[in-house]
Design an enzyme around this catalytic site. Structure first.
Site, short mmCIF file in Angstrom:
data_model
loop_
_atom_site.label_atom_id
_atom_site.label_comp_id
_atom_site.label_asym_id
_atom_site.label_seq_id
_atom_site.Cartn_x
_atom_site.Cartn_y
_atom_site.Cartn_z
N ASP A 266 37.09 24.27 -64.77
CA ASP A 266 37.17 24.79 -63.42
C ASP A 266 37.69 26.21 -63.45
O ASP A 266 37.74 26.83 -64.51
CB ASP A 266 38.03 23.86 -62.54
CG ASP A 266 37.47 23.75 -61.12
OD1 ASP A 266 37.42 24.79 -60.43
OD2 ASP A 266 37.06 22.65 -60.72
N ASP B 173 36.04 16.94 -55.34
CA ASP B 173 35.59 18.03 -56.21
C ASP B 173 36.17 17.81 -57.60
O ASP B 173 37.32 18.16 -57.87
CB ASP B 173 36.08 19.35 -55.60
CG ASP B 173 35.51 20.57 -56.30
OD1 ASP B 173 34.71 20.41 -57.24
OD2 ASP B 173 35.87 21.70 -55.88
N GLY B 174 35.35 17.24 -58.50
CA GLY B 174 35.83 16.89 -59.84
C GLY B 174 35.07 17.62 -60.94
O GLY B 174 35.55 17.71 -62.05
N LYS B 175 33.87 18.11 -60.61
CA LYS B 175 33.02 18.84 -61.59
C LYS B 175 32.88 18.07 -62.90
O LYS B 175 32.89 18.65 -63.97
CB LYS B 175 33.57 20.25 -61.82
CG LYS B 175 33.60 21.10 -60.55
CD LYS B 175 33.92 22.55 -60.79
CE LYS B 175 34.00 23.35 -59.50
NZ LYS B 175 35.15 23.01 -58.64
N ARG B 176 32.69 16.75 -62.81
CA ARG B 176 32.48 15.95 -63.99
C ARG B 176 31.06 16.16 -64.52
O ARG B 176 30.16 16.60 -63.79
CB ARG B 176 32.66 14.46 -63.68
CG ARG B 176 34.00 14.10 -63.08
CD ARG B 176 35.15 14.39 -64.04
NE ARG B 176 36.35 13.66 -63.63
CZ ARG B 176 37.38 14.20 -62.97
NH1 ARG B 176 37.39 15.47 -62.66
NH2 ARG B 176 38.42 13.44 -62.66
#
Lengths: 310, 310
Positions: free
Chosen positions: B109, A104-107
């Site tokens: 995030d 889970d990096g949300k890049r």
């Protein structure tokens, strides 16, 4: 790229692997979030060594009990490159234990930078090779194309954050573009469009032999999924104007348990596509640690609560 | 947190350091983007060793010639934790050479995950300690609060991506929320609101003794800046309904040169706040490498082109 295509051929699609594991262990994703607070609460050092011990305990609790684990990249990054070495080792250990891993990096970035992120998560030789990752849509889904394509070819999966679980995100995601379409609904509609284009071009690769529903035909809008998934948190009760079952994708669903949504609310939001939902829980499980038996017991309780809905 | 506050006290605010360096070396930010293509073009290995050599050459070209360098995180992440060790070493080397460093990660995030990213970039003991970073707004600016606050206390800076340089982003950033406000303008308006609240509470910390305009008073809406900056690319010619000079922040401006905007277009977009703009260029400079003299020459040419506008 040939090497990566080979990987895909060997391991099949993410959806195939997921549905197979789900039929054995259920849909629960265990979140591995080694924040400073939980490390100290478990009596571990806030150091790469403590991080490694934390991951080992989590993976021992997860193996054979859940199908997937989700690592939150930020908690490894804050420990520097040594923390990221622990992440690399833990990703490998998880896969060796038969777990599917979501990083889970949300890049999210542009052009060749997106390609670099695609290689980070989906090149077989990368330290951070994963089954799936999360991405942020703010720089546009078009520029995430290399990530979708490489994931698809490598048998990986990408969850685009559409609706996140934090109330503060409403100030952007819930903004209305016109009478019926919010920003998040617009992202979901674009995911649907991309999946439709993949499904019409490349149906052969997407047949899901292992779907719990048995033999599947392309006419079934839910069971045959495209390569682009969505993060949709069920703890926010606003309506979504896009029918989720029409997206033909898998959904990662955070915000259940500690963050507020009940199983019933989750089942209600994903009505018609609940088989495609990966509910993710972290704090509810981690709070029972570091005792592995207590964590396994907590996982069993959560799975039991889920059974009637999933 | 006390340690971090001390850092801030020692090094002053990012804006102070930036304006001081800018008065000596100009506003140009040199982007360090070690993609696979450029590594091979320079005759370097696509490996952590090649990455380290690339960074050394870039930093030798930059030191004494530009005020800032910007590292693109993705190109280090794709080389695994060893690539990130090179990033850590290169960040330190850059600072030792008197350069200000922006680490371009576009993270974003929720809650305690945001705090972990804040520590990644702004804890003095982090491998990735930087002068500034970039963040993505899709999960809401409220949840980025810990990043803004820690940056502010540590004398760091955060650039929120509002308008990126890639045409594909128009499909989300340019969407209209109502007659006059696009998604990107809404992000910019929220940045203004946050900066106003900081400037009214904490004016003492934000006085810019070193602003090129000389002694500065809080009544000047441009020269006194809040802790939250914006990425605004000038290569897209759509109007922005929010007056940029009213944001009271610094701007990171990519998309000049290889990506299409001219200096004149840039000066036009940022009319009234051009002193607060950090123009970032990467490919235009890197294409002259690996010869350090040729890169220094190219930097000099770009700076000369800029002089009449900045």
């Amino acid at each position: 790229v040939n090497q990566v295509l080979d990987t895909g051929a060997i391991r099949g699609s993410f959806a195939q692997r997921y549905f197979k594991e789900r039929s054995l262990l259920g849909p629960l994703v265990m979140g591995i979030d080694p924040s400073r607070d939980i490390l100290l609460q478990w009596g571990l050092e806030d150091s790469p060594g403590g991080l490694a011990d934390f991951c080992k305990i989590c993976l021992e609790s997860a193996a054979g009990n859940v199908a997937l684990v989700k690592f939150q990249s930020a908690f490894f990054e804050r420990q520097g490159y040594r923390g990221l070495q622990v992440l690399s080792d833990s990703l490998k250990l998880a896969r060796e234990n038969g777990l599917l891993v979501i990083l889970d990096g949300k890049r999210g970035d542009i052009g060749n930078t997106s390609l670099a992120y695609a290689e980070t998560y989906f090149s077989q030789t990368s330290d951070f090779f994963s089954d799936a990752t999360t991405v942020s849509p703010y720089l546009g889904l078009a520029d995430l194309g290399p990530v979708f394509e490489m994931a698809h070819n490598a048998g990986g999966y990408v969850f685009v954050v559409a609706r996140s679980s934090n109330p503060g995100a409403r100030s952007i995601q819930a903004k209305m573009l016109d009478k019926n379409l919010s920003v998040e609904a617009s992202v979901l509609a674009e995911i649907r469009r991309i999946n439709e284009s993949y499904l019409s071009d490349k149906t052969d690769n997407l047949f899901l032999q292992d779907h719990p529903g048995g033999t599947v035909h392309t006419a079934d809008p839910v069971a045959v999924v495209g390569p682009v998934g969505a993060v949709v948190a069920p703890n926010c009760q606003e309506e979504i104007s896009v029918q989720l079952a029409s997206l033909r994708c898998l959904f990662l669903a955070p915000g259940i348990g500690a963050q507020g949504a009940t199983m019933a609310q989750t089942a209600d939001l994903f009505s018609g596509c609940i088989d495609n939902v990966l509910p993710s829980m972290s704090r509810s499980i981690l709070a029972s640690g570091p005792d592995i038996r207590a964590m396994v017991q907590k996982i069993a309780e959560i799975k039991s609560d889920m059974e009637q809905y999933f």
